[in-house]
Motif scaffolding. Sequence first.
Motif, PDB file in Angstrom:
ATOM      1  N   TRP A  93      49.616  45.672  35.056  1.00 40.56           N
ATOM      2  CA  TRP A  93      48.692  45.349  36.142  1.00 40.56           C
ATOM      3  C   TRP A  93      48.469  46.568  37.025  1.00 40.56           C
ATOM      4  O   TRP A  93      47.384  46.769  37.574  1.00 40.56           O
ATOM      5  N   TRP A 134      45.855  48.602  35.279  1.00 46.19           N
ATOM      6  CA  TRP A 134      44.543  47.984  35.449  1.00 46.19           C
ATOM      7  C   TRP A 134      44.012  48.186  36.868  1.00 46.19           C
ATOM      8  O   TRP A 134      42.856  48.534  37.068  1.00 46.19           O
ATOM      9  N   HIS A 135      44.855  47.987  37.860  1.00 45.62           N
ATOM     10  CA  HIS A 135      44.413  48.152  39.243  1.00 45.62           C
ATOM     11  C   HIS A 135      44.086  49.604  39.562  1.00 45.62           C
ATOM     12  O   HIS A 135      43.229  49.876  40.411  1.00 45.62           O
ATOM     13  N   CYS A 156      39.123  40.576  38.811  1.00 49.14           N
ATOM     14  CA  CYS A 156      40.421  41.133  38.443  1.00 49.14           C
ATOM     15  C   CYS A 156      40.982  42.101  39.468  1.00 49.14           C
ATOM     16  O   CYS A 156      41.962  42.777  39.188  1.00 49.14           O
ATOM     17  N   TRP A 193      42.733  51.694  37.322  1.00 47.48           N
ATOM     18  CA  TRP A 193      41.450  51.954  36.671  1.00 47.48           C
ATOM     19  C   TRP A 193      40.284  51.389  37.479  1.00 47.48           C
ATOM     20  O   TRP A 193      39.225  51.989  37.528  1.00 47.48           O
ATOM     21  N   ALA A 216      47.216  55.640  36.045  1.00 48.26           N
ATOM     22  CA  ALA A 216      45.798  55.318  35.855  1.00 48.26           C
ATOM     23  C   ALA A 216      44.919  56.097  36.815  1.00 48.26           C
ATOM     24  O   ALA A 216      43.840  56.571  36.433  1.00 48.26           O
ATOM     25  N   LEU A 244      34.581  42.558  36.799  1.00 50.77           N
ATOM     26  CA  LEU A 244      35.658  43.368  37.360  1.00 50.77           C
ATOM     27  C   LEU A 244      36.094  42.859  38.728  1.00 50.77           C
ATOM     28  O   LEU A 244      37.241  43.019  39.116  1.00 50.77           O
TER      29      LEU A 244
END
Length: 92
Positions: free
Chosen positions: A36, A39-40, A20, A42, A76, A17
């Motif tokens: 993205w 994702w950022h 990323c 989360w 997220a 992780l």
Amino acid sequence: MKRIGVLAIMLSMSIVLGGCVPGDGTYTTDPAGFFWGIWHGWIAPVSLILGLFNDTYRVYEVNNTGWFYDLGFYIAIISGFGGVAVTRKSRG
């Protein structure tokens, strides 16, 4: 023996992780978009912890597409942290 396995899994996940997380924008060529942002959002807690020890890690991507990235990021964040309070039962 079981604790060593759990510790190894947690260490490997933090390394994966960590690759990323959003950076400071110096190596980014394309701006981050909606996915993205999700994702950022989360991995925001991981980014926050890594950012405490290294200044190149950020919670939020500097080079992004604007409100579309923001929308994914906040979706997220709200679904990840707000969902816990909704499912928790009261002990009243």
